[in-house]
Write a protein that holds these residues in place. Structure first.
Motif, PDB file in Angstrom:
ATOM      1  N   VAL A  10      11.849   0.630  -2.560  1.00  0.00           N
ATOM      2  CA  VAL A  10      11.537   1.746  -1.594  1.00  0.00           C
ATOM      3  C   VAL A  10      11.336   3.280  -1.561  1.00  0.00           C
ATOM      4  O   VAL A  10      11.339   3.705  -0.700  1.00  0.00           O
ATOM      5  N   ASP A  11      11.828   3.501  -2.526  1.00  0.00           N
ATOM      6  CA  ASP A  11      11.852   5.269  -2.531  1.00  0.00           C
ATOM      7  C   ASP A  11      10.658   5.490  -3.212  1.00  0.00           C
ATOM      8  O   ASP A  11      10.355   7.530  -3.381  1.00  0.00           O
ATOM      9  N   VAL A  12       9.276   4.919  -3.230  1.00  0.00           N
ATOM     10  CA  VAL A  12       8.118   5.083  -3.747  1.00  0.00           C
ATOM     11  C   VAL A  12       7.886   6.797  -2.250  1.00  0.00           C
ATOM     12  O   VAL A  12       7.940   6.210  -1.328  1.00  0.00           O
ATOM     13  N   GLU A  13       6.826   7.586  -2.892  1.00  0.00           N
ATOM     14  CA  GLU A  13       6.590   8.743  -2.223  1.00  0.00           C
ATOM     15  C   GLU A  13       5.021   8.224  -1.434  1.00  0.00           C
ATOM     16  O   GLU A  13       4.202   7.782  -2.286  1.00  0.00           O
ATOM     17  N   LEU A  14       4.665   8.010  -0.137  1.00  0.00           N
ATOM     18  CA  LEU A  14       3.476   7.442   0.311  1.00  0.00           C
ATOM     19  C   LEU A  14       3.028   9.044   1.477  1.00  0.00           C
ATOM     20  O   LEU A  14       3.427   9.450   1.802  1.00  0.00           O
ATOM     21  N   GLU A  15       1.349   8.271   1.301  1.00  0.00           N
ATOM     22  CA  GLU A  15       0.541   9.603   1.618  1.00  0.00           C
ATOM     23  C   GLU A  15       0.220   8.793   3.425  1.00  0.00           C
ATOM     24  O   GLU A  15       0.470   7.725   3.658  1.00  0.00           O
ATOM     25  N   GLU A  16       0.206   9.311   4.188  1.00  0.00           N
ATOM     26  CA  GLU A  16      -0.018   9.201   6.262  1.00  0.00           C
ATOM     27  C   GLU A  16      -0.822   8.205   6.329  1.00  0.00           C
ATOM     28  O   GLU A  16      -0.347   7.095   6.886  1.00  0.00           O
ATOM     29  N   GLN A  17      -1.822   8.241   5.130  1.00  0.00           N
ATOM     30  CA  GLN A  17      -2.854   7.084   5.678  1.00  0.00           C
ATOM     31  C   GLN A  17      -1.619   5.605   5.156  1.00  0.00           C
ATOM     32  O   GLN A  17      -2.308   4.992   5.907  1.00  0.00           O
ATOM     33  N   GLU A  18      -1.913   5.689   3.853  1.00  0.00           N
ATOM     34  CA  GLU A  18      -1.102   4.563   3.528  1.00  0.00           C
ATOM     35  C   GLU A  18       0.086   4.025   4.146  1.00  0.00           C
ATOM     36  O   GLU A  18      -0.213   2.989   4.726  1.00  0.00           O
ATOM     37  N   LEU A  19       1.217   4.953   4.697  1.00  0.00           N
ATOM     38  CA  LEU A  19       1.774   4.369   5.601  1.00  0.00           C
ATOM     39  C   LEU A  19       1.005   4.116   7.030  1.00  0.00           C
ATOM     40  O   LEU A  19       1.572   3.098   7.028  1.00  0.00           O
ATOM     41  N   ALA A  20       0.516   4.027   7.109  1.00  0.00           N
ATOM     42  CA  ALA A  20      -0.043   3.932   8.761  1.00  0.00           C
ATOM     43  C   ALA A  20      -0.223   2.299   8.901  1.00  0.00           C
ATOM     44  O   ALA A  20      -0.691   0.984   9.440  1.00  0.00           O
ATOM     45  N   GLU A  21      -1.213   2.345   7.255  1.00  0.00           N
ATOM     46  CA  GLU A  21      -1.426   0.785   7.260  1.00  0.00           C
ATOM     47  C   GLU A  21      -0.739  -0.464   6.705  1.00  0.00           C
ATOM     48  O   GLU A  21      -1.221  -1.353   6.713  1.00  0.00           O
ATOM     49  N   ILE A  22       0.608  -0.414   6.680  1.00  0.00           N
ATOM     50  CA  ILE A  22       1.418  -0.575   5.576  1.00  0.00           C
ATOM     51  C   ILE A  22       2.601  -1.036   7.152  1.00  0.00           C
ATOM     52  O   ILE A  22       2.751  -0.301   7.649  1.00  0.00           O
ATOM     53  N   TYR A  23       2.455  -2.690   7.273  1.00  0.00           N
ATOM     54  CA  TYR A  23       3.487  -3.172   7.840  1.00  0.00           C
ATOM     55  C   TYR A  23       5.085  -2.378   8.380  1.00  0.00           C
ATOM     56  O   TYR A  23       5.354  -2.374   7.266  1.00  0.00           O
ATOM     57  N   THR A  24       5.533  -2.090   8.840  1.00  0.00           N
ATOM     58  CA  THR A  24       6.804  -1.289   9.467  1.00  0.00           C
ATOM     59  C   THR A  24       8.272  -2.481   9.865  1.00  0.00           C
ATOM     60  O   THR A  24       7.439  -1.487  11.136  1.00  0.00           O
ATOM     61  N   PRO A  25       8.475  -2.738   9.646  1.00  0.00           N
ATOM     62  CA  PRO A  25      10.011  -3.507  10.399  1.00  0.00           C
ATOM     63  C   PRO A  25      10.590  -2.668  10.987  1.00  0.00           C
ATOM     64  O   PRO A  25      10.896  -1.507  10.546  1.00  0.00           O
ATOM     65  N   GLN A  26      10.981  -2.779  12.239  1.00  0.00           N
ATOM     66  CA  GLN A  26      11.829  -2.113  12.940  1.00  0.00           C
ATOM     67  C   GLN A  26      13.014  -1.954  12.301  1.00  0.00           C
ATOM     68  O   GLN A  26      14.058  -1.194  11.758  1.00  0.00           O
ATOM     69  N   GLU A  27      13.837  -3.166  11.358  1.00  0.00           N
ATOM     70  CA  GLU A  27      15.601  -2.582  10.741  1.00  0.00           C
ATOM     71  C   GLU A  27      14.193  -1.852   9.220  1.00  0.00           C
ATOM     72  O   GLU A  27      13.274  -2.632   8.490  1.00  0.00           O
ATOM     73  N   GLU A  28      15.112  -0.746   8.685  1.00  0.00           N
ATOM     74  CA  GLU A  28      14.334  -0.106   7.430  1.00  0.00           C
ATOM     75  C   GLU A  28      15.024  -1.540   6.016  1.00  0.00           C
ATOM     76  O   GLU A  28      16.115  -1.913   6.459  1.00  0.00           O
ATOM     77  N   ILE A  29      14.162  -1.428   5.136  1.00  0.00           N
ATOM     78  CA  ILE A  29      14.236  -2.365   4.206  1.00  0.00           C
ATOM     79  C   ILE A  29      14.814  -1.736   3.036  1.00  0.00           C
ATOM     80  O   ILE A  29      14.353   0.600   2.870  1.00  0.00           O
ATOM     81  N   THR A  30      16.047  -1.826   2.881  1.00  0.00           N
ATOM     82  CA  THR A  30      16.735  -0.919   1.688  1.00  0.00           C
ATOM     83  C   THR A  30      16.863  -1.299  -0.045  1.00  0.00           C
ATOM     84  O   THR A  30      17.443  -1.097  -0.599  1.00  0.00           O
ATOM     85  N   ASN A  31      15.746  -2.470   0.441  1.00  0.00           N
ATOM     86  CA  ASN A  31      15.673  -3.406  -1.218  1.00  0.00           C
ATOM     87  C   ASN A  31      14.923  -4.014  -1.252  1.00  0.00           C
ATOM     88  O   ASN A  31      14.582  -5.320  -0.817  1.00  0.00           O
TER      89      ASN A  31
END
Length: 94
Positions: free
Chosen positions: A54-75
């Motif tokens: 959950v708390d892993v810092e990722l670069e912008e390019q990596e974040l752009a390639e990952i599906y991010t749901p509307q609801e925040e992932i907490t677990n």
């Protein structure tokens, strides 16, 4: 095979789950005995890894390639059956 005949068959799932539970308990108890009077202990269901991703810092390019749901992932992590601690280290888990 018809439904009635299938109901009468002994299914591997019926007894394999029970056997697995017994084996896990035997494993835990054996390690408890082995670790008696040592600096080690075994714990069931450790929770310190449940947010490992959950708390892993990722670069912008990596974040752009990952599906991010509307609801925040907490677990999001791993849930091992057991953890072994060295009691002589400073960081202790409960």
């Amino acid at each position: 095979m018809g439904s009635d005949a299938n109901r009468l068959r002994k299914k591997w799932q019926d007894y394999s789950g029970k056997n697995a539970g017994i084996a896990e308990q035997d494993f835990f108890e054996a390690l408890e005995i082995i670790f008696e009077n040592t600096e080690y202990r075994i714990r069931k269901r450790p929770k310190e890894f449940k947010k490992v991703y959950v708390d892993v810092e990722l670069e912008e390019q990596e974040l752009a390639e990952i599906y991010t749901p509307q609801e925040e992932i907490t677990n999001h992590g791993v849930f091992p059956d057991y953890a072994i601690d060295n009691r002589t280290t400073k960081k202790q888990y409960t």
